[in-house]
Design an enzyme around this catalytic site. Sequence first.
Site, PDB file in Angstrom:
ATOM      1  N   SER A 147      -1.848   0.580  -5.484  1.00 42.36           N
ATOM      2  CA  SER A 147      -1.315   1.661  -4.640  1.00 42.36           C
ATOM      3  C   SER A 147       0.027   1.185  -4.098  1.00 42.36           C
ATOM      4  CB  SER A 147      -2.282   1.905  -3.470  1.00 42.36           C
ATOM      5  OG  SER A 147      -1.647   2.610  -2.434  1.00 42.36           O
ATOM      6  N   TYR A 160      -7.936  -0.729   3.442  1.00 41.00           N
ATOM      7  CA  TYR A 160      -7.325  -0.262   2.190  1.00 41.00           C
ATOM      8  C   TYR A 160      -6.092  -1.098   1.861  1.00 41.00           C
ATOM      9  CZ  TYR A 160      -5.691   3.217  -1.254  1.00 41.00           C
ATOM     10  OH  TYR A 160      -5.274   3.850  -2.398  1.00 41.00           O
TER      11      TYR A 160
END
Length: 265
Positions: A147, A160
């Site tokens: 990401s 995350y």
Amino acid sequence: MNTDRFLAGRHALVTGSTSGIGLGIARALARRGCSLTLNGFGDADAIETHRQELEQLADAPVAHHPADMSVPDDIEAMMHESAEARGQVDILVNNAGIQHVSPVASFPPERWDAIIAINLSSAFHTTRLALPSMVTAGWGRIVNVASAHALRASPFKAAYVAAKHGIAGLTKTVALETAEHGITVNAIAPGYVETPLVTGQVEDTARARGISEEAVLRDVMLLAQPTRRLVAIDEVAELAVYLCTPASASITGTVLPVDGGWTAK
Ligand code: NAD
């Protein structure tokens, strides 16, 4: 789009491929003739429909394994069954992932553990189990779906961001360990991608704020993304395919942004 079936005879395992980016990558690999092991949760009929569609596209066997990627024993069973059925895993795509948004002081410890397990540790387990046969074959491709949060932080996403930065480190380390064996290991770092999860958020935010979906994208969600548009799933999937071509053989240990310029800032 290159639809050359240059991956015919190869077997790919894509974690979290019942939806979104993982399903898009599975489709793109199927178009190149790969046999596939799908993985992920969802409605059994919908998964079977995807499985059949992909089998037709690939003209090669496609199976689904329901392993929970937070459970190492499940992962081990999936890797063994997949290798047994198709000889070995030639292409491993670590894509399964979840999110939880909360200030760190009130971040539920069980959500932290689940995110680290699914978004990071699962890739360690699939990688360690896939590598021996890749080394024997002298060829392998590992593509980790990271990401922009592997390269940049955002508040309230402690688990995350930590997991995605961890995936970047795992990618580089495994690339160094396998560089002389015909194996490449790379991470793709998407910005906001047009998945059902994200488009649902756009609709909800537009309704809640009484503004258009275009305004939500431009002025709320995509402030970080200079192109001011969502990344298309295929823009991520086609990079995964490129990382399986002979032309990409010297690309290893990288974290490649597909983020509309987000991490240029
Ligand atoms: P999604 O929710 O559409 O798909 C997630 C997939 O993972 C599904 O198939 C789901 O069943 C599976 N999954 C979830 N928990 C699992 C578990 N415990 N075991 C097995 N499978 C499990 O999400 P997506 O947006 O396609 O995200 C896929 C990956 O891309 C994730 O790693 C995510 O962090 C990353 N990513 C997404 C975006 C985005 O904007 N959508 C941006 C950057 C990175």
